[in-house]
Design an enzyme around this catalytic site. Structure first.
Site, PDB file in Angstrom:
ATOM      1  N   TYR A  49     -11.536  -3.362   3.453  1.00  0.00           N
ATOM      2  CA  TYR A  49     -10.549  -2.985   4.235  1.00  0.00           C
ATOM      3  C   TYR A  49     -11.361  -2.652   5.510  1.00  0.00           C
ATOM      4  O   TYR A  49     -12.005  -1.328   5.559  1.00  0.00           O
ATOM      5  CB  TYR A  49      -9.861  -1.804   3.898  1.00  0.00           C
ATOM      6  CG  TYR A  49      -8.655  -1.214   4.637  1.00  0.00           C
ATOM      7  CD1 TYR A  49      -8.586  -0.891   5.935  1.00  0.00           C
ATOM      8  CD2 TYR A  49      -7.351  -0.818   3.820  1.00  0.00           C
ATOM      9  CE1 TYR A  49      -7.473  -0.579   6.859  1.00  0.00           C
ATOM     10  CE2 TYR A  49      -6.283  -0.101   4.710  1.00  0.00           C
ATOM     11  CZ  TYR A  49      -6.310  -0.256   6.156  1.00  0.00           C
ATOM     12  OH  TYR A  49      -5.257   0.141   6.837  1.00  0.00           O
ATOM     13  N   GLU A  70       1.057  -0.989  -0.008  1.00  0.00           N
ATOM     14  CA  GLU A  70       0.020  -0.046  -0.093  1.00  0.00           C
ATOM     15  C   GLU A  70       0.831   1.079  -0.066  1.00  0.00           C
ATOM     16  O   GLU A  70       1.716   1.375   1.098  1.00  0.00           O
ATOM     17  CB  GLU A  70      -0.782   0.009   1.250  1.00  0.00           C
ATOM     18  CG  GLU A  70      -1.822   1.040   1.429  1.00  0.00           C
ATOM     19  CD  GLU A  70      -2.758   1.352   2.582  1.00  0.00           C
ATOM     20  OE1 GLU A  70      -2.902   0.184   3.158  1.00  0.00           O
ATOM     21  OE2 GLU A  70      -3.521   2.223   2.761  1.00  0.00           O
ATOM     22  N   ASP A 108      -5.946  10.419   9.411  1.00  0.00           N
ATOM     23  CA  ASP A 108      -4.491   9.794   9.748  1.00  0.00           C
ATOM     24  C   ASP A 108      -4.041  10.464  10.882  1.00  0.00           C
ATOM     25  O   ASP A 108      -4.231  11.641  11.514  1.00  0.00           O
ATOM     26  CB  ASP A 108      -3.496   9.910   8.708  1.00  0.00           C
ATOM     27  CG  ASP A 108      -3.643   9.069   7.461  1.00  0.00           C
ATOM     28  OD1 ASP A 108      -3.613   7.799   7.789  1.00  0.00           O
ATOM     29  OD2 ASP A 108      -4.121   9.522   6.462  1.00  0.00           O
TER      30      ASP A 108
END
Lengths: 276, 404
Positions: A176, A50, A61
């Site tokens: 995911y 990734e 994030d």
């Protein structure tokens, strides 16, 4: 689904083991070091890679990936450079699936059609665009699928059974699962909760299920790999990169070696998880 | 491009104003955003909700805010008649509380127990801390380190009100970074937390919801002006950072085609320098903080840092409805520099005995440019959206006065 991803998961299924998916940011800490890291990842045990597309405002994030993104940007990394990194890597490694992860604005600015065409040519297999929920599928997801690029969607603990079909409709390649309600690298995943979430997801999809966001080391990755089809590790890896840099933030002789050592260690955990 | 029959019908059910707006957030937030939208749609048509809000706006905020004819300023400029909508007289000193009051009542209806907010100038942070204190809810305000340094009075105010001010050290350490951090907090605390966004930006339904809560400004102004002058104003002027005070004033007038509408962006050191916050004048469409809108960004789609002497206008984006109104040509967007705003600030103090915030000083700078050449029967209505007590240190430093 991209052929490479399909072959990868078929092989893993035959071996009864989970995939290890390390994350690095394209261009972190500089383009040359990043290219060397990429070259070393498959041998160190990466089944899928990734690669982050750096963005100035990575809202989902945590501090480690934010810092990684900023390092890449300070090194002058453009979206085109990330695509070039992948294209260069493909010269040496025709088989390891590569997923690009990022935020929509750099792609929108680059031009969606041009981006999809260039990503396809570079040998990218799938895309994760964090801030494009299913409600905006027409933007990028539908055109990407028509080119054979996979769109990997994040599913979170807040995505309930009623919403899951919406999220999964145009998902391809793998799903995911975000194992913590939160941003990357800030909490540890609870393996019992993850296991029950994976069972819940399997009722809705036949796609492989990757788990990420709260996995820091080999032991945690192994726990996850017992139930999930893939374990994604990002923050721990980019933190190792950060800690290997000199005082001016430049790569040192240790950067590649230490990062790949961590990847090797976690890969062993993932790959041996179902042995006993 | 087709011109809309009405400028007041947006957004569509997905939160789009033409190509602008939308809901560009991570999946973790989507279920929550959808539940906020659902609760908002029920509340907005619930008479009990409106009655409760109206009561707080009247008894606690002090609405309606006066419409004031700025006689000495009008004489000084020697042209159009200048009126101020006095939203700086609200409790907490700005228009921000109109929205905070609405959102915290919604948060309570949703059973949320923890409040978070971002702030630039600190006006929205103070207003949020105020309503959180009023309802006894814990409150965390994210504020960039740069803004904390230049808005100390408001930081202390928030602390007095019981809020925790969390310094944000990422990026440019201003409003956009505070918004990133607030979104990160929200993602991690979806079960009990309500995010009170301070401007007409963010994922749908926020731009619409904040506009509706702020439109009380324009609704009152329409009525007051009609009573006072027997007609509507000729020109509306308001400053735009994220754009909430401007949208609040403009929206009720959008379909009055004889009313010219002007939004004033912060030109910082000049729109031809790289130190400004003029996202509509110098930006291009992009996606940030949950919506598509005009953004200051580089060629690679990286968000660039905005600059303005006014912390409240120091944001590289703008509410999506403003982007749409610009492209539709319904509102004209101009800009005023730091220097022009400082001049307007000082003039307003001396001529009207009103210390304006640096944000509406930008609007006033444009009024000063346009009023002299207009006839005496032209009516300009400007939104005096905040008072300037918080800015006296910044102004002193800018004009070279030491307060030590």
């Amino acid at each position: 689904m991209s052929d490479r991803l399909a072959r990868c998961f078929a092989r893993l299924r035959a071996d009864n083991r989970a995939a290890f998916v390390p994350f690095i940011t394209g261009g972190d800490p500089d383009r040359a070091t990043c290219a060397t890291l990429l070259r070393g990842l498959p041998e160190a045990g990466a089944d899928i890679i990734e690669v982050g597309m750096p963005f100035s405002d990575p809202m989902a994030d945590g501090p480690a990936v934010q810092a990684s993104s900023l390092r890449a940007l300070r090194a002058g990394t453009k979206l085109a450079d990330v695509l070039a990194l992948v294209a260069d890597h493909r010269q040496h490694d025709p088989e390891t699936p590569i997923i690009l992860m990022g935020y929509y604005n750099p792609i929108y600015s680059y031009g969606v059609d041009r981006f999809l065409s260039d990503a396809d040519k570079a040998g990218v297999d799938g895309l994760i665009v964090v801030d494009l929920p299913a409600e905006h599928d027409d933007e990028l997801c539908v055109p990407a699928l028509s080119r054979g690029l996979s769109i990997i969607r994040l599913v979170s603990p807040t995505t309930d059974d009623e919403r899951l079909p919406t999220v999964l409709t145009n998902t391809s390649g793998f799903v995911y699962y975000v194992s913590i309600a939160g941003i990357t690298g800030t909490k540890s995943a609870d393996s019992a909760e993850v296991a029950s979430a994976v069972v819940r997801l399997r009722r809705h999809t036949a796609l492989p299920i990757a788990v990420g966001f709260g996995i820091r080391n080999a032991a945690q990755a192994a726990e996850i790999a017992r139930t999930a089809d893939a374990a994604v590790v990002g923050s721990a890896i980019v933190t190792t990169i950060q800690e290997s840099l000199d005082d001016d933030g430049r790569a040192t002789a240790h950067t590649v070696e230490r990062t790949l050592a961590l990847v090797r260690d976690i890969a062993r955990g993932v790959h041996g998880a179902r042995d006993s | 491009m087709t011109t809309a029959n009405s400028f007041r019908t947006g957004p569509d059910e997905n939160g789009n104003y033409g190509i602008f707006g939308g809901r560009f957030v991570a999946e973790t937030l989507m279920p929550l955003i959808l539940s906020v939208e659902k609760a908002w749609n029920i509340a907005r048509s619930d008479a009990a909700f409106r009655a409760e809000l109206d009561e707080y706006l009247r008894d606690y905020v002090g609405r309606p805010s006066p419409l004031y004819f700025a006689k000495r300023l009008t004489e000084h400029l020697g042209g159009a008649k200048v009126y101020f909508k006095r939203d700086e007289l609200n409790h907490t000193g700005s228009h921000k509380i109109n929205n905070c009051m609405g959102q915290i009542l919604l948060a309570r209806r949703m059973g949320k127990t923890r409040i978070i907010a971002e702030t630039g100038a600190g006006q929205h942070g103070v207003a949020t801390a105020t309503v959180a204190a009023l309802f006894g809810m814990p409150c965390i305000v994210y504020m960039g380190e740069t803004d904390i340094a230049r808005q100390q009075p408001n930081v202390f105010r928030m602390k007095l009100l019981g809020a925790e001010v969390r310094p944000v050290t990422s990026g440019s350490r201003t409003l956009k970074d505070a918004m990133n951090e607030a979104l990160r907090d929200w993602v991690a605390n979806v079960h009990d937390t309500f995010y009170i966004i301070g401007t007409v930006a963010g994922p749908h339904p926020y731009p619409e919801m904040v506009r509706e809560f702020q439109s009380v400004i324009g609704r009152e102004a329409r009525e007051q002006m009609t009573e006072r002058e027997g007609r509507l104003p000729d020109t509306l002027v308001a400053c735009v950072g994220g754009g909430s005070n401007a949208m609040g004033l403009f929206h009720p007038f959008l379909d009055d085609k004889d009313v010219a509408i002007v939004g004033v962006e912060a030109a910082g050191k000049g729109i031809d320098t790289d130190a400004h916050a003029a996202s509509l004048t110098r930006g291009r469409p992009g996606v940030l903080h949950g919506n598509r809108t005009y953004l200051l960004q580089d060629d690679d789609g990286q968000i660039t840092e905005a600059h303005s002497i006014s912390a409240g206008l120091d944001y590289p984006g703008i509410g999506p409805e403003h982007s749409w109104l610009k492209d539709q040509g319904r509102v004209s967007y101009v800009s005023a520099t730091d220097a022009e705003a400082l001049e307007a600030f000082q003039l307003c103090c001396k001529l009207e005995g009103i210390i304006p915030a640096l944000e509406p000083s930008h609007a006033l700078a444009h009024v000063m440019r346009m009023a002299p050449s207009l006839p005496a029967d032209h009516i300009i209505l400007m939104n005096m959206c905040g008072r300037g007590d918080k800015d006296v240190f910044t102004v002193a430093a800018a004009i070279g006065v030491s307060l030590e």
